[in-house]
Design an enzyme around this catalytic site. Structure first.
Site, PDB file in Angstrom:
ATOM      1  N   ARG A  76      61.310  84.913  32.265  1.00 49.79           N
ATOM      2  CA  ARG A  76      59.926  85.104  31.954  1.00 49.79           C
ATOM      3  C   ARG A  76      59.662  86.656  33.031  1.00 49.79           C
ATOM      4  O   ARG A  76      57.578  86.584  33.073  1.00 49.79           O
ATOM      5  CB  ARG A  76      60.145  84.440  33.520  1.00 49.79           C
ATOM      6  CG  ARG A  76      58.511  84.150  34.460  1.00 49.79           C
ATOM      7  CD  ARG A  76      58.092  82.762  35.768  1.00 49.79           C
ATOM      8  NE  ARG A  76      59.337  83.045  36.568  1.00 49.79           N
ATOM      9  CZ  ARG A  76      60.313  82.943  37.130  1.00 49.79           C
ATOM     10  NH1 ARG A  76      59.302  84.486  37.616  1.00 49.79           N
ATOM     11  NH2 ARG A  76      61.067  83.149  38.111  1.00 49.79           N
ATOM     12  N   TYR A 128      32.554  79.931  24.288  1.00 45.86           N
ATOM     13  CA  TYR A 128      33.488  78.885  24.269  1.00 45.86           C
ATOM     14  C   TYR A 128      33.357  77.608  25.288  1.00 45.86           C
ATOM     15  O   TYR A 128      33.674  78.422  26.309  1.00 45.86           O
ATOM     16  CB  TYR A 128      35.392  79.865  23.447  1.00 45.86           C
ATOM     17  CG  TYR A 128      35.740  79.119  23.572  1.00 45.86           C
ATOM     18  CD1 TYR A 128      35.542  77.326  23.024  1.00 45.86           C
ATOM     19  CD2 TYR A 128      37.158  78.658  25.098  1.00 45.86           C
ATOM     20  CE1 TYR A 128      36.648  76.610  22.987  1.00 45.86           C
ATOM     21  CE2 TYR A 128      38.177  77.428  24.493  1.00 45.86           C
ATOM     22  CZ  TYR A 128      38.187  76.615  23.543  1.00 45.86           C
ATOM     23  OH  TYR A 128      38.871  75.788  24.058  1.00 45.86           O
ATOM     24  N   ASP A 202      35.780  88.699  25.359  1.00 46.04           N
ATOM     25  CA  ASP A 202      36.657  87.896  25.156  1.00 46.04           C
ATOM     26  C   ASP A 202      36.535  88.445  23.265  1.00 46.04           C
ATOM     27  O   ASP A 202      34.954  88.057  22.633  1.00 46.04           O
ATOM     28  CB  ASP A 202      36.199  86.944  24.639  1.00 46.04           C
ATOM     29  CG  ASP A 202      36.891  85.660  23.814  1.00 46.04           C
ATOM     30  OD1 ASP A 202      37.713  85.572  22.853  1.00 46.04           O
ATOM     31  OD2 ASP A 202      36.709  84.671  24.346  1.00 46.04           O
ATOM     32  N   LYS A 227      43.675  82.745  16.829  1.00 41.47           N
ATOM     33  CA  LYS A 227      43.364  82.622  15.924  1.00 41.47           C
ATOM     34  C   LYS A 227      43.555  83.888  15.183  1.00 41.47           C
ATOM     35  O   LYS A 227      44.761  83.538  14.116  1.00 41.47           O
ATOM     36  CB  LYS A 227      41.683  82.940  16.042  1.00 41.47           C
ATOM     37  CG  LYS A 227      41.843  81.851  17.910  1.00 41.47           C
ATOM     38  CD  LYS A 227      41.353  80.349  17.021  1.00 41.47           C
ATOM     39  CE  LYS A 227      41.054  79.520  18.281  1.00 41.47           C
ATOM     40  NZ  LYS A 227      41.646  79.362  19.599  1.00 41.47           N
TER      41      LYS A 227
HETATM   42  C1  LIG Z   1      36.337  82.566  21.714  1.00 32.21           C
HETATM   43  C2  LIG Z   1      37.333  81.702  22.437  1.00 32.21           C
HETATM   44  N1  LIG Z   1      37.858  82.353  23.395  1.00 32.21           N
HETATM   45  C3  LIG Z   1      38.992  81.649  23.906  1.00 32.21           C
HETATM   46  C4  LIG Z   1      39.941  80.472  23.501  1.00 32.21           C
HETATM   47  C5  LIG Z   1      41.107  80.303  23.811  1.00 32.21           C
HETATM   48  O1  LIG Z   1      42.470  80.973  22.816  1.00 32.21           O
HETATM   49  P1  LIG Z   1      43.453  79.501  22.786  1.00 32.21           P
HETATM   50  O2  LIG Z   1      42.804  78.345  22.470  1.00 32.21           O
HETATM   51  O3  LIG Z   1      44.573  80.309  22.993  1.00 32.21           O
HETATM   52  O4  LIG Z   1      43.553  78.852  24.799  1.00 32.21           O
HETATM   53  C6  LIG Z   1      38.998  80.119  22.255  1.00 32.21           C
HETATM   54  C7  LIG Z   1      39.746  79.124  21.323  1.00 32.21           C
HETATM   55  O5  LIG Z   1      40.484  78.194  21.547  1.00 32.21           O
HETATM   56  C8  LIG Z   1      37.753  80.689  21.688  1.00 32.21           C
HETATM   57  O6  LIG Z   1      36.698  80.593  20.131  1.00 32.21           O
HETATM   58  N1  LIG Z   2      40.434  70.161  22.942  1.00 34.67           N
HETATM   59  C1  LIG Z   2      40.752  71.454  23.251  1.00 34.67           C
HETATM   60  C2  LIG Z   2      39.686  71.510  22.020  1.00 34.67           C
HETATM   61  C3  LIG Z   2      40.012  73.855  21.383  1.00 34.67           C
HETATM   62  S1  LIG Z   2      38.337  74.479  20.385  1.00 34.67           S
HETATM   63  C4  LIG Z   2      39.433  76.021  19.846  1.00 34.67           C
HETATM   64  C5  LIG Z   2      38.861  76.967  19.683  1.00 34.67           C
HETATM   65  N2  LIG Z   2      38.657  77.642  20.347  1.00 34.67           N
HETATM   66  C6  LIG Z   2      37.608  76.128  19.009  1.00 34.67           C
HETATM   67  O1  LIG Z   2      36.188  77.280  18.955  1.00 34.67           O
HETATM   68  O2  LIG Z   2      37.714  75.790  17.913  1.00 34.67           O
HETATM   69  C7  LIG Z   2      40.054  71.596  24.120  1.00 34.67           C
HETATM   70  O3  LIG Z   2      39.407  70.927  25.417  1.00 34.67           O
HETATM   71  O4  LIG Z   2      40.194  72.926  24.680  1.00 34.67           O
END
Ligand SMILES: Cc1ncc(COP(=O)(O)O)c(C=O)c1O
Ligand SMILES: N[C@@H](CCSC[C@H](N)C(=O)O)C(=O)O
Length: 439
Positions: A76, A128, A202, A227
Site C-alpha cells: 500500500r 466527463y 485532465d 484509456k
Molecule cells: C476525461 C476522463 N477523465 C477521467 C475518467 C475517469 O477514468 P477511470 O474510468 O479510469 O476512472 C474518464 C473515464 O472514465 C474520462 O473520460
Molecule cells: N458506468 C460508468 C460509466 C463510465 S464512462 C467511461 C469513460 N470515461 C467514458 O467517457 O466513456 C460510470 O458511471 O462511471
C-alpha cells in the site's frame, strides 16, 4: 515511506545465495525531467538493472517486504513495480514526480483531498460525467463550491475567479464535446486571481504523447490510464504528475492513507501498454482523421480538433501535437442516433476510449448518464450526440461499417452524388413518422 523517493539506497547486503546484487529494478531514469530521446523512444526505453537482467520489469506480487527501515515494507505504501512505472511516467510526462492509482477517478479523488470546506473549484460546462458526479458529491457533502463555466471563453472563467478559487479543473479537449481550452491563459488567470490556486488538467483525451499540460502552466496533470496509456481495455488505472516536490508529497499521503495505489500486476500491465502508445496513437488518430473527414464531407456536424472547421483549431495545435482519436457527431434525432449505434458491427457499443478497438456510444445514455437531463440541457449537451472512439483497425473496414450503419439507420438520403446527412428537421420528422407508422 514514499513509493518514489529520489534516492534509492543501494542494497549492499548479500542475498540468500550469497550474491551481492544491485536492487531490482533500478528506476527508469527521469534524467532530471529532461528526456534524452524523442518521446516514441522514451516510451520503450527503460534503464532496468534487474538482478537477472530481465527485459520486462518483474511483477513484485508481494504485499509485504521483510526487514525494517528499507525502501519497501508494505505494498500500500510502495512497491518496486509501481515505483518503476511512476518513474517511467515522470520521464514521459515531463514531471518531477508521477503517482499511479487504481483509476482515473481515484486521481481526482486524491487531488480533491487537497481542498478544504469553503474552497471554490472552477471547472467546465462540458466535463466527463464521473468527474461531474464527484464534484457534485463534494459540493453537496464536502462544503466545496463548484462553478461550472464555459472554459473555452477566458472572460467567463476570469469572471468567477477570486482569492477563494482553490482549484481550476480543465479538460482539453473536453469529453464529449471536444471543446478546446486555452491552458496557458487560464493557468495564468487562475494564478493571478490566487497565487495558491492549483490548475489541474485532465489529459485523458490526448495522453502525454500528444499534450503536456505541465509545460503549459498546469500544477497537476492527471489522466485515466484505463484509456490510451494502457490501450487494451484490460486494466483500470489513473496517473497523476506534478513538478512540485511539495505537491507530490501531498498527493502521496492520501494514496498511502487510503490504499488506492495501483496494484503490482496492474502496474506491470500499464508499463507494457505504455510501450506501444506512440504506434497505437499514430494509427488511431490517422483513422480518426479519415472518419471525421468522411462524416463532415457527407454533411454531419462533426466535433474533432483535427478538422479545420473546429472552432478552436489554431488554439488546439498551439498546445498539442495531435488531435487524438475521439470525435463526436450529431444526427438531429436521438432515434436515428440509437439506430446507428445499434447497426454498427466493428464499432462496439461501449463506454471508454483509447483502446485498440473502435467504439461507439451515446454519451447521454452512457458515459454522461450521471448528469441529470435538465443539467445536460442547460449545458447544451445534445441528446443525439454520438461519440466515436477510433481504434487501429483497417480504416476501409471502419468506413464501410459506419456507412452501412448510417444507411441502415436512415441517417442519410441518397443523392446523385452518393449519400448525404439529413438535416436536423428532416431527421426528426423522419424518426417521428417512422415511430408513428410502427405497427
Ligand atoms: C476525461 C476522463 N477523465 C477521467 C475518467 C475517469 O477514468 P477511470 O474510468 O479510469 O476512472 C474518464 C473515464 O472514465 C474520462 O473520460
Ligand atoms: N458506468 C460508468 C460509466 C463510465 S464512462 C467511461 C469513460 N470515461 C467514458 O467517457 O466513456 C460510470 O458511471 O462511471
Amino acid at each position: 515511506m514514499s513509493s518514489s523517493s529520489t534516492s534509492v539506497p543501494a542494497n549492499k547486503r548479500l542475498d540468500v545465495d550469497g550474491h551481492n546484487l544491485p536492487p531490482s529494478p533500478t528506476p527508469s531514469s527521469p534524467s532530471n525531467g529532461k528526456n534524452k530521446y524523442s518521446l516514441a523512444t522514451e516510451l520503450v526505453y527503460t534503464e532496468s538493472n534487474d538482478q537477472y537482467n530481465a527485459s520486462s520489469v518483474p511483477i513484485y506480487q508481494s504485499a509485504t517486504f521483510k526487514g525494517e527501515g528499507n525502501e519497501y515494507d508494505y505494498t500500500r505504501s510502495g512497491n518496486p513495480t509501481r515505483t518503476h512505472l511512476e518513474r517511467h511516467l515522470a520521464k514521459i510526462m515531463n514531471a518531477h514526480r508521477a503517482l499511479v492509482v487504481s483509476s482515473g477517478m481515484a486521481c481526482l479523488d486524491v487531488i480533491t483531498r487537497l481542498l478544504h470546506p469553503g474552497d471554490e473549484v472552477v471547472t467546465g460546462d462540458d466535463l466527463y460525467g464521473g468527474s461531474n458526479r464527484l464534484l457534485k458529491y463534494l459540493s453537496t457533502h464536502g462544503g466545496i463550491i463548484v462553478r461550472h463555466v464555459d472554459t473555452t471563453n477566458p472572460d467567463s472563467v476570469a469572471a468567477v475567479l477570486s482569492e477563494k478559487t482553490a482549484m481550476v479543473l480543465l479538460e482539453s479537449p473536453t469529453n464529449p464535446l471536444m471543446k478546446v481550452v486555452d491552458i496557458p491563459t487560464l493557468s495564468s488567470l487562475a494564478h493571478k486571481a490566487n497565487p495558491k490556486a492549483l490548475v489541474i488538467v485532465d489529459n485523458t483525451m490526448l495522453s502525454p504523447y500528444l499534450q503536456n499540460p505541465l509545460d503549459l502552466g498546469a500544477d497537476i496533470v492527471y489522466e485515466s490510464g484505463t484509456k490510451y496509456l494502457s490501450g487494451h481495455h484490460d486494466v483500470m488505472a489513473g496517473v497523476m504528475a506534478t513538478n512540485s516536490p511539495e505537491l507530490g508529497d501531498k498527493l502521496y499521503f492520501p494514496i498511502n492513507a487510503s490504499g488506492c495505489g495501483l496494484s503490482p500486476f496492474d502496474s506491470w500491465l500499464l508499463l507494457r501498454g505504455i510501450k506501444t502508445l506512440a504506434v497505437r496513437m499514430e494509427k488511431q488518430q490517422a483513422n480518426a482523421m479519415a472518419i471525421a473527414r468522411y462524416l463532415e464531407s457527407h454533411g454531419f456536424k462533426v466535433r474533432y480538433p483535427g478538422l479545420k472547421s473546429h472552432p478552436q483549431y489554431d488554439l488546439h495545435w498551439s498546445q498539442a501535437r495531435g488531435a487524438g482519436a475521439v470525435l463526436s457527431f450529431e444526427t438531429g434525432s436521438t432515434t436515428i442516433s440509437e439506430r446507428i449505434v445499434a447497426a454498427a458491427k466493428i464499432f462496439a457499443i461501449s463506454v471508454s476510449f483509447g483502446c485498440v478497438n473502435s467504439l461507439i456510444s451515446m454519451p447521454c445514455r452512457m458515459s454522461h448518464a450521471s448528469i441529470d437531463p435538465a443539467t445536460r440541457k442547460e449545458r447544451a449537451l445534445p441528446e443525439d450526440i454520438i461519440r466515436l472512439c477510433i481504434g487501429i483497425e483497417d480504416v476501409g473496414d471502419l468506413l464501410d461499417d459506419l456507412q452501412q450503419a448510417l444507411v441502415r439507420a436512415g441517417a442519410v438520403k441518397i443523392t446523385p452524388d452518393g449519400i448525404e446527412a439529413l438535416d436536423a428537421a428532416e431527421g426528426e420528422t423522419k424518426a417521428t413518422r417512422e415511430l408513428t407508422d410502427e405497427p
